[in-house]
Design a protein around this motif. Structure first.
Motif, PDB file in Angstrom:
ATOM      1  N   ILE A  82       0.776  -5.246   4.769  1.00 61.23           N
ATOM      2  CA  ILE A  82      -0.654  -5.549   4.819  1.00 61.23           C
ATOM      3  C   ILE A  82      -1.323  -4.977   6.067  1.00 61.23           C
ATOM      4  CG2 ILE A  82      -0.485  -7.610   3.391  1.00 61.23           C
ATOM      5  CD1 ILE A  82      -0.592  -9.278   5.965  1.00 61.23           C
ATOM      6  N   LYS A  83      -0.546  -4.503   7.048  1.00 55.76           N
ATOM      7  CA  LYS A  83      -1.144  -3.855   8.218  1.00 55.76           C
ATOM      8  C   LYS A  83      -1.673  -2.468   7.860  1.00 55.76           C
ATOM      9  CE  LYS A  83       1.904  -6.222  11.415  1.00 55.76           C
ATOM     10  NZ  LYS A  83       3.049  -6.042  12.310  1.00 55.76           N
ATOM     11  N   VAL A  84      -1.048  -1.799   6.908  1.00 55.65           N
ATOM     12  CA  VAL A  84      -1.477  -0.469   6.479  1.00 55.65           C
ATOM     13  C   VAL A  84      -2.605  -0.585   5.461  1.00 55.65           C
ATOM     14  CG1 VAL A  84      -0.768   1.658   5.299  1.00 55.65           C
ATOM     15  CG2 VAL A  84       0.748   0.582   6.954  1.00 55.65           C
ATOM     16  N   ALA A  85      -2.385  -1.338   4.397  1.00 54.95           N
ATOM     17  CA  ALA A  85      -3.404  -1.541   3.361  1.00 54.95           C
ATOM     18  C   ALA A  85      -3.145  -2.881   2.688  1.00 54.95           C
ATOM     19  CB  ALA A  85      -3.370  -0.413   2.341  1.00 54.95           C
ATOM     20  N   ASP A  86      -4.221  -3.564   2.377  1.00 54.42           N
ATOM     21  CA  ASP A  86      -4.113  -4.852   1.697  1.00 54.42           C
ATOM     22  C   ASP A  86      -4.866  -4.765   0.384  1.00 54.42           C
ATOM     23  OD1 ASP A  86      -3.279  -7.404   1.264  1.00 54.42           O
ATOM     24  OD2 ASP A  86      -4.700  -8.346   2.634  1.00 54.42           O
ATOM     25  N   VAL A  87      -4.579  -5.698  -0.509  1.00 55.61           N
ATOM     26  CA  VAL A  87      -5.201  -5.694  -1.828  1.00 55.61           C
ATOM     27  C   VAL A  87      -5.761  -7.089  -2.104  1.00 55.61           C
ATOM     28  CG1 VAL A  87      -3.011  -6.191  -2.999  1.00 55.61           C
ATOM     29  CG2 VAL A  87      -4.847  -5.085  -4.256  1.00 55.61           C
ATOM     30  N   SER A  88      -6.948  -7.133  -2.704  1.00 54.53           N
ATOM     31  CA  SER A  88      -7.568  -8.417  -3.029  1.00 54.53           C
ATOM     32  C   SER A  88      -7.025  -8.920  -4.365  1.00 54.53           C
ATOM     33  CB  SER A  88      -9.087  -8.255  -3.113  1.00 54.53           C
ATOM     34  OG  SER A  88      -9.436  -7.534  -4.274  1.00 54.53           O
ATOM     35  N   ILE A  89      -7.418 -10.122  -4.755  1.00 50.45           N
ATOM     36  CA  ILE A  89      -6.957 -10.675  -6.025  1.00 50.45           C
ATOM     37  C   ILE A  89      -7.562  -9.942  -7.218  1.00 50.45           C
ATOM     38  CG2 ILE A  89      -6.500 -12.958  -5.091  1.00 50.45           C
ATOM     39  CD1 ILE A  89      -9.179 -13.863  -6.283  1.00 50.45           C
ATOM     40  N   PHE A  90      -8.593  -9.128  -6.965  1.00 52.29           N
ATOM     41  CA  PHE A  90      -9.221  -8.359  -8.031  1.00 52.29           C
ATOM     42  C   PHE A  90      -8.733  -6.913  -8.080  1.00 52.29           C
ATOM     43  CE2 PHE A  90     -12.315 -11.584  -6.633  1.00 52.29           C
ATOM     44  CZ  PHE A  90     -12.309 -12.360  -7.780  1.00 52.29           C
ATOM     45  N   GLY A  91      -7.815  -6.519  -7.193  1.00 52.29           N
ATOM     46  CA  GLY A  91      -7.239  -5.186  -7.217  1.00 52.29           C
ATOM     47  C   GLY A  91      -7.927  -4.177  -6.326  1.00 52.29           C
ATOM     48  N   THR A  92      -8.771  -4.624  -5.395  1.00 49.59           N
ATOM     49  CA  THR A  92      -9.423  -3.703  -4.473  1.00 49.59           C
ATOM     50  C   THR A  92      -8.518  -3.473  -3.270  1.00 49.59           C
ATOM     51  OG1 THR A  92     -11.575  -4.519  -5.159  1.00 49.59           O
ATOM     52  CG2 THR A  92     -11.496  -3.264  -3.120  1.00 49.59           C
ATOM     53  N   VAL A  93      -8.072  -2.229  -3.100  1.00 54.64           N
ATOM     54  CA  VAL A  93      -7.175  -1.859  -2.010  1.00 54.64           C
ATOM     55  C   VAL A  93      -8.030  -1.389  -0.835  1.00 54.64           C
ATOM     56  CG1 VAL A  93      -5.284  -0.354  -1.310  1.00 54.64           C
ATOM     57  CG2 VAL A  93      -5.418  -1.148  -3.671  1.00 54.64           C
ATOM     58  N   THR A  94      -7.797  -1.952   0.347  1.00 54.85           N
ATOM     59  CA  THR A  94      -8.523  -1.577   1.553  1.00 54.85           C
ATOM     60  C   THR A  94      -7.534  -0.998   2.552  1.00 54.85           C
ATOM     61  OG1 THR A  94     -10.046  -3.415   1.175  1.00 54.85           O
ATOM     62  CG2 THR A  94     -10.102  -2.383   3.338  1.00 54.85           C
ATOM     63  N   ALA A  95      -7.840   0.211   3.060  1.00 57.31           N
ATOM     64  CA  ALA A  95      -6.967   0.892   4.012  1.00 57.31           C
ATOM     65  C   ALA A  95      -7.333   0.475   5.430  1.00 57.31           C
ATOM     66  CB  ALA A  95      -7.119   2.395   3.853  1.00 57.31           C
ATOM     67  N   TYR A  96      -6.329   0.050   6.215  1.00 56.76           N
ATOM     68  CA  TYR A  96      -6.577  -0.423   7.574  1.00 56.76           C
ATOM     69  C   TYR A  96      -6.110   0.538   8.656  1.00 56.76           C
ATOM     70  CZ  TYR A  96      -7.760  -4.901   5.506  1.00 56.76           C
ATOM     71  OH  TYR A  96      -8.352  -5.880   4.760  1.00 56.76           O
ATOM     72  N   ARG A  97      -4.885   1.062   8.532  1.00 59.82           N
ATOM     73  CA  ARG A  97      -4.383   1.974   9.554  1.00 59.82           C
ATOM     74  C   ARG A  97      -3.429   2.976   8.909  1.00 59.82           C
ATOM     75  NH1 ARG A  97      -0.292  -1.665  13.236  1.00 59.82           N
ATOM     76  NH2 ARG A  97       1.530  -1.382  11.921  1.00 59.82           N
ATOM     77  N   PRO A  98      -3.187   4.115   9.565  1.00 59.95           N
ATOM     78  CA  PRO A  98      -2.329   5.147   8.966  1.00 59.95           C
ATOM     79  C   PRO A  98      -0.909   4.650   8.692  1.00 59.95           C
ATOM     80  CG  PRO A  98      -3.571   6.038  10.795  1.00 59.95           C
ATOM     81  CD  PRO A  98      -3.796   4.558  10.816  1.00 59.95           C
ATOM     82  N   GLY A  99      -0.386   5.078   7.555  1.00 64.17           N
ATOM     83  CA  GLY A  99       0.963   4.701   7.150  1.00 64.17           C
ATOM     84  C   GLY A  99       1.089   4.714   5.641  1.00 64.17           C
ATOM     85  N   THR A 100       2.210   4.192   5.154  1.00 61.27           N
ATOM     86  CA  THR A 100       2.479   4.139   3.722  1.00 61.27           C
ATOM     87  C   THR A 100       2.830   2.710   3.328  1.00 61.27           C
ATOM     88  OG1 THR A 100       3.347   6.385   3.757  1.00 61.27           O
ATOM     89  CG2 THR A 100       3.915   5.061   1.857  1.00 61.27           C
ATOM     90  N   THR A 101       2.315   2.288   2.198  1.00 55.67           N
ATOM     91  CA  THR A 101       2.649   0.982   1.645  1.00 55.67           C
ATOM     92  C   THR A 101       2.671   1.079   0.130  1.00 55.67           C
ATOM     93  OG1 THR A 101       2.099  -1.369   1.632  1.00 55.67           O
ATOM     94  CG2 THR A 101       0.267   0.165   1.571  1.00 55.67           C
ATOM     95  N   PHE A 102       3.223   0.073  -0.494  1.00 59.31           N
ATOM     96  CA  PHE A 102       3.244   0.005  -1.953  1.00 59.31           C
ATOM     97  C   PHE A 102       2.483  -1.232  -2.401  1.00 59.31           C
ATOM     98  CE2 PHE A 102       6.773   2.754  -1.083  1.00 59.31           C
ATOM     99  CZ  PHE A 102       6.711   3.680  -2.098  1.00 59.31           C
TER     100      PHE A 102
END
Length: 189
Positions: A82-102
């Motif tokens: 979640i430090k790289v990107a997090d997702v809301s309960i509706f599926g909106t992905v928000t990018a926070y810092r450089p890196g890779t996540t699934f």
């Protein structure tokens, strides 16, 4: 009189049906693996659940809506980092810092994954004196980067991101990565 060819390919009981099944099986086993049909990965399956994207590249601060196609039931979303990107309960992905996540989408005891790569440029603003240079780079996982200068008379940029100040003024340096455009504003004194 009909020829042997026409009599051979007519259905005349269970023997000819077995012959056709064996022929199709042999064709599938010997011929199809050596054609491009066998190596296609995006074959259309109208009854399976698919995501709208399986690999997403985002700039820092950017958002993307992730969802399943052909599925009418409740799903849950989660991010592996979640430090790289997090997702809301509706599926909106928000990018926070450089890196890779699934991003994992769970439904009905099954799971689908989407790889999210977040990128950013090393400097948003830069001040240089005439004749000086500075190297820009892309933070995060990236592929091939194309660098451009908005005005080559003021500052140039090499294909490795090295900016060289030429003349007094300001210019925007562009970096294009995976279809995303990152910018750095350079002021030359």
């Amino acid at each position: 009189m009909k020829s042997k060819f026409f009599r051979l390919f007519r259905f005349q009981g269970p023997v000819s049906i077995i012959y056709y099944i064996a022929f199709v099986g042999l064709l599938w086993y010997l011929v199809i693996p050596h054609t491009s049909i066998y190596y296609r990965t995006n074959l259309f399956d109208p009854f399976s659940e698919k995501m709208n994207a399986e690999d997403v590249v985002l700039k820092k601060g950017e958002e993307f809506h992730l969802y399943l196609i052909r599925l009418n039931q409740r799903v849950t979303y989660s991010s592996t980092d979640i430090k790289v990107a997090d997702v809301s309960i509706f599926g909106t992905v928000t990018a926070y810092r450089p890196g890779t996540t699934f991003i994992r989408i769970r439904f009905d005891g099954r799971e689908r994954k989407c790889r999210v790569r977040v990128i950013d440029i090393s400097h948003k603003k830069l001040t240089l004196s005439r004749g000086n240079s500075c190297r820009l780079y892309i933070k995060g996982p990236n592929g091939r980067v194309k660098w451009y200068s908005g005005n080559k008379k003021i500052a140039t940029v090499s294909r490795f991101g090295k900016v060289k100040a030429k003349k007094k003024g300001w210019v925007v340096i562009y970096a294009k990565v995976e279809g995303k455009l990152l910018t750095c504003r350079v002021a030359v004194r």
